[in-house]
Enzyme design. Structure first.
Site, PDB file in Angstrom:
ATOM      1  N   HIS A 447      80.469  61.645  -7.425  1.00 34.78           N
ATOM      2  CA  HIS A 447      80.080  60.461  -7.219  1.00 34.78           C
ATOM      3  C   HIS A 447      81.035  59.496  -6.659  1.00 34.78           C
ATOM      4  CE1 HIS A 447      78.532  61.840 -11.666  1.00 34.78           C
ATOM      5  NE2 HIS A 447      77.916  62.278 -10.476  1.00 34.78           N
TER       6      HIS A 447
HETATM    7  P1  FAD Z   1      72.875  59.679   0.544  1.00 33.15           P
HETATM    8  O1  FAD Z   1      72.020  60.008  -0.461  1.00 33.15           O
HETATM    9  O2  FAD Z   1      73.884  60.522   0.694  1.00 33.15           O
HETATM   10  O3  FAD Z   1      71.932  59.276   1.868  1.00 33.15           O
HETATM   11  C1  FAD Z   1      72.628  58.894   3.176  1.00 33.15           C
HETATM   12  C2  FAD Z   1      71.900  59.574   4.220  1.00 33.15           C
HETATM   13  O4  FAD Z   1      72.260  58.886   5.422  1.00 33.15           O
HETATM   14  C3  FAD Z   1      71.699  61.034   4.306  1.00 33.15           C
HETATM   15  O5  FAD Z   1      70.638  61.385   4.428  1.00 33.15           O
HETATM   16  C4  FAD Z   1      72.490  61.180   5.639  1.00 33.15           C
HETATM   17  O6  FAD Z   1      72.085  62.363   6.407  1.00 33.15           O
HETATM   18  C5  FAD Z   1      72.205  59.883   6.266  1.00 33.15           C
HETATM   19  N1  FAD Z   1      73.207  59.546   7.504  1.00 33.15           N
HETATM   20  C6  FAD Z   1      74.596  59.394   7.269  1.00 33.15           C
HETATM   21  N2  FAD Z   1      75.160  59.134   8.414  1.00 33.15           N
HETATM   22  C7  FAD Z   1      74.177  59.081   9.145  1.00 33.15           C
HETATM   23  C8  FAD Z   1      74.016  58.647  10.781  1.00 33.15           C
HETATM   24  N3  FAD Z   1      75.316  58.352  11.234  1.00 33.15           N
HETATM   25  N4  FAD Z   1      72.893  58.656  11.376  1.00 33.15           N
HETATM   26  C9  FAD Z   1      71.643  58.744  10.506  1.00 33.15           C
HETATM   27  N5  FAD Z   1      71.784  59.153   9.372  1.00 33.15           N
HETATM   28  C10 FAD Z   1      72.882  59.230   8.659  1.00 33.15           C
HETATM   29  N6  FAD Z   1      74.240  61.671  -9.034  1.00 33.15           N
HETATM   30  C11 FAD Z   1      73.714  61.923 -10.346  1.00 33.15           C
HETATM   31  O7  FAD Z   1      73.182  60.628 -10.626  1.00 33.15           O
HETATM   32  N7  FAD Z   1      73.253  62.888 -10.918  1.00 33.15           N
HETATM   33  C12 FAD Z   1      74.071  64.152 -10.496  1.00 33.15           C
HETATM   34  O8  FAD Z   1      73.685  65.368 -11.335  1.00 33.15           O
HETATM   35  C13 FAD Z   1      74.573  64.273  -9.298  1.00 33.15           C
HETATM   36  N8  FAD Z   1      74.992  65.527  -8.861  1.00 33.15           N
HETATM   37  C14 FAD Z   1      75.517  65.565  -7.640  1.00 33.15           C
HETATM   38  C15 FAD Z   1      75.739  66.902  -7.202  1.00 33.15           C
HETATM   39  C16 FAD Z   1      76.237  67.103  -5.834  1.00 33.15           C
HETATM   40  C17 FAD Z   1      76.356  68.382  -5.333  1.00 33.15           C
HETATM   41  C18 FAD Z   1      76.418  65.795  -4.784  1.00 33.15           C
HETATM   42  C19 FAD Z   1      76.543  65.828  -3.353  1.00 33.15           C
HETATM   43  C20 FAD Z   1      75.866  64.553  -5.522  1.00 33.15           C
HETATM   44  C21 FAD Z   1      75.603  64.350  -6.650  1.00 33.15           C
HETATM   45  N9  FAD Z   1      75.223  63.219  -7.059  1.00 33.15           N
HETATM   46  C22 FAD Z   1      74.712  63.032  -8.618  1.00 33.15           C
HETATM   47  C23 FAD Z   1      75.426  62.038  -6.642  1.00 33.15           C
HETATM   48  C24 FAD Z   1      74.301  61.257  -5.977  1.00 33.15           C
HETATM   49  O9  FAD Z   1      73.343  62.423  -5.442  1.00 33.15           O
HETATM   50  C25 FAD Z   1      74.770  60.230  -4.625  1.00 33.15           C
HETATM   51  O10 FAD Z   1      75.537  59.499  -5.489  1.00 33.15           O
HETATM   52  C26 FAD Z   1      73.403  59.766  -4.133  1.00 33.15           C
HETATM   53  O11 FAD Z   1      72.504  60.664  -3.631  1.00 33.15           O
HETATM   54  C27 FAD Z   1      74.014  58.873  -3.097  1.00 33.15           C
HETATM   55  O12 FAD Z   1      72.954  58.161  -2.667  1.00 33.15           O
HETATM   56  P2  FAD Z   1      73.040  57.288  -1.131  1.00 33.15           P
HETATM   57  O13 FAD Z   1      71.770  56.612  -0.917  1.00 33.15           O
HETATM   58  O14 FAD Z   1      74.552  56.511  -1.248  1.00 33.15           O
HETATM   59  O15 FAD Z   1      73.443  58.251  -0.118  1.00 33.15           O
END
Ligand code: FAD
Length: 515
Positions: A447
């Site tokens: 997280h």
């Molecule tokens: P992300 O969903 O990570 O999205 C970022 C996106 O930007 C990605 O698709 C990436 O490829 C893209 N990107 C990055 N850099 C670039 C670039 N330079 N050019 C183009 N594209 C780019 N949360 C929960 O609430 N419950 C759970 O059970 C839980 N379990 C988890 C288990 C694991 C193994 C993981 C990894 C996470 C877990 N989380 C959980 C946390 C949750 O999934 C994340 O906090 C959340 O998905 C993050 O969302 P975000 O939109 O901030 O980023």
């Protein structure tokens, strides 16, 4: 050229793409470094622990952590359409209402209070038991509260909690958080529902929405104080995109790194990384924090433990540390029951089917670390220092959480399952022994948040203190620049009690609703 350009089709980016493209007059573009999922294991809830390090994982690593026996912690992040919601463990917990009060205070904006976010939480949700004052019934994301599928060992652990006086609450997303409940899950018909499944894919048939996969965004195009576009690379060829508004949704690691590669960040870090500084932003990359889980308090079972029909970790128990029977207020610690062995890389795992685990964690860690850029290129690995267990508070709470896990684990309600405690083992009793065990047993709860935090003032102190100046304003616009908003886990100023995905979707829903 687009009206709105979204960088990253992850959890937040999928919400924005779907919501903005509801207006057919707005041309929305999405750039995602990864591709559409092709691995069938992603959809199978039980497979989630095996997904990290597959080709669609950014596979970050922390630097060695003094608080955890100098261990390096893997930090998986999805590089795929759906982002980290394709890798995550599907637990859906909003947090306690009081968790959001510091957000509203730091920004002076009631949208970021729980009451302000509630419409966004509700709008995101198709709750399996229907709409009510807390829940949405017809939103894009299935939130499933299981009942019949719960493992018998998880039911016994829930009964052990109740025998200890812990309130039995039906649902962790309907008001009070302290208590034990089945885990609410983003699972539909036995399959994972990612943010892409829920939001982006159904919207892709709209002619005003364009998703470009395999688009690696290197840096922003900055003209004076306006951010006008991005420089990317598609199949090895350079490509430039421009837009009236750019939404940076690359996540808590990649969003700050993209800003830093563009010359916006702490001046001394940029200089050391060989990047020309255009705006000194000391707060960028700071305030990095994460939940840890102790993995784990493992028990050998007297009889075979049936495999989970869900995602292994089927029930959470949020507790006041001083009085675990207290129903009100924010929790301090969380316990979870996994119907399988769950251990860090330092501990020997017993065979699958022979053991179960009680996980324990600290809901409001005070350790704060930093993310630092190390070079000008997208492939330069960042320096990630979450400063795990660096405060007395976090160490004391981690001890207390483990103590409560063991108390529940040794409850008569679990007699029919418990043969013996394997980890830490009954000989681990003193504070020194417990601390040594914790340092080797804690793992990330996945997280990370906080590296572009929201706040009312750019450089000055707000209610969260001058040590971590805010990066985006109450409207999530980058301080000091026009044209760019950051909308993802990085803007979270202080971590909520629970897993953060629900809050990230609500942030994106609330941001989109404001325009
Ligand atoms: P992300 O969903 O990570 O999205 C970022 C996106 O930007 C990605 O698709 C990436 O490829 C893209 N990107 C990055 N850099 C670039 C670039 N330079 N050019 C183009 N594209 C780019 N949360 C929960 O609430 N419950 C759970 O059970 C839980 N379990 C988890 C288990 C694991 C193994 C993981 C990894 C996470 C877990 N989380 C959980 C946390 C949750 O999934 C994340 O906090 C959340 O998905 C993050 O969302 P975000 O939109 O901030 O980023």
């Amino acid at each position: 050229s687009f009206d709105i350009l979204i960088i990253g089709a992850g959890s937040a980016g999928c919400v924005l793409a779907a919501r903005f493209s509801e207006n057919p007059a707005i041309r929305v573009g999405v750039l995602e470094a990864g591709e559409h999922p092709s691995d069938p294991d992603i959809a199978i809830p039980q497979k989630w622990p095996s997904l990290p390090d597959r080709p669609y994982d950014w596979a970050y690593r922390t630097i060695p952590q003094p608080g955890t026996a100098n261990r390096v912690h893997p930090w998986p992040r999805g590089r795929i359409v759906g982002g980290s919601s394709c890798l995550h463990a599907m637990a859906h917990v909003r947090g306690h209402a009081d968790d959001f009060a510091p957000w509203a205070l730091a920004t002076g904006d009631a949208r970021w209070s729980y009451a302000g976010l509630l419409p966004g939480f509700r709008r995101s949700e198709a709750f399996s038991r229907g709409a009510d004052a807390h829940h949405g019934g017809d939103g894009p994301l299935t939130v499933y509260l299981p009942d019949d599928e719960l493992s018998p060992v998880v039911r016994a652990y829930m009964a052990a909690g109740v025998a200890r006086g812990v309130p039995l609450i039906g649902d962790h997303n309907a008001g009070p958080l302290n208590g034990v409940a089945a885990n609410s899950l983003t699972i539909r018909d036995g399959k994972r529902v990612s943010a892409a499944d829920a939001y982006l894919l159904p919207a892709l048939e709209r002619p005003n929405l364009t998703l470009i996969t395999g688009a690696r965004v290197h840096r922003l195009v900055v003209a004076g104080s306006r951010i006008t576009g991005v420089e990317a690379e598609i199949a090895g060829a350079p490509a430039t995109f421009s837009a009236g508004m750019i939404c940076l949704c690359a996540g808590a690691i990649a969003s700050p790194l993209l800003l830093m590669r563009s010359g916006i960040g702490p001046a001394s870090d940029l200089k050391a990384a060989g990047i020309a500084c255009i705006a000194d932003r000391p707060g960028l990359g700071g305030n990095l924090h994460d939940h840890l889980l102790t993995a784990g308090n493992v028990y050998r079972a007297r009889r075979p433990v049936p495999p989970s029909r869900l995602q292994h970790s089927e029930s959470l128990m949020y507790l006041n540390a001083a009085d675990p029977t207290r129903p009100d207020g924010r929790p301090d610690v969380v316990l979870g029951c996994v119907a399988a062995p769950s251990v860090s890389e330092c501990l020997a795992p017993p065979a699958y089917g022979t053991a179960y685990t009680l996980l324990s964690g600290v809901t409001h860690p005070t350790s704060r670390g930093r993310l630092t850029v190390t070079g000008p290129d997208l492939d330069d690995a960042p320096r990630i220092d979450p400063a795990y267990l660096s405060t007395d508070h976090d160490r004391a709470m981690a001890r207390r959480a483990l103590q409560l896990a063991r108390e529940i684990g040794h409850s008569p309600a679990l007699d029919e399952w418990r043969a013996e405690e394997i980890h830490p083992g009954l000989d681990v009793r003193s504070e020194t022994e417990i601390d040594a065990f914790l340092a080797r047993a804690v793992i990330t709860h996945h997280h990370p948040v906080g590296t572009c935090r929201m706040g009312a003032e750019a450089m000055g102190a707000d209610s969260l203190g001058a040590d971590s100046p805010s990066v985006v304003d109450p409207d999530l616009k980058l301080h000091g620049f026009e044209g760019l908003h950051v909308v993802d886990a990085s803007v979270i100023p202080t971590i909520p009690s629970g897993p953060v995905h629900a809050a990230i979707l609500a942030i994106a829903e609330t941001f989109a609703a404001g325009r």
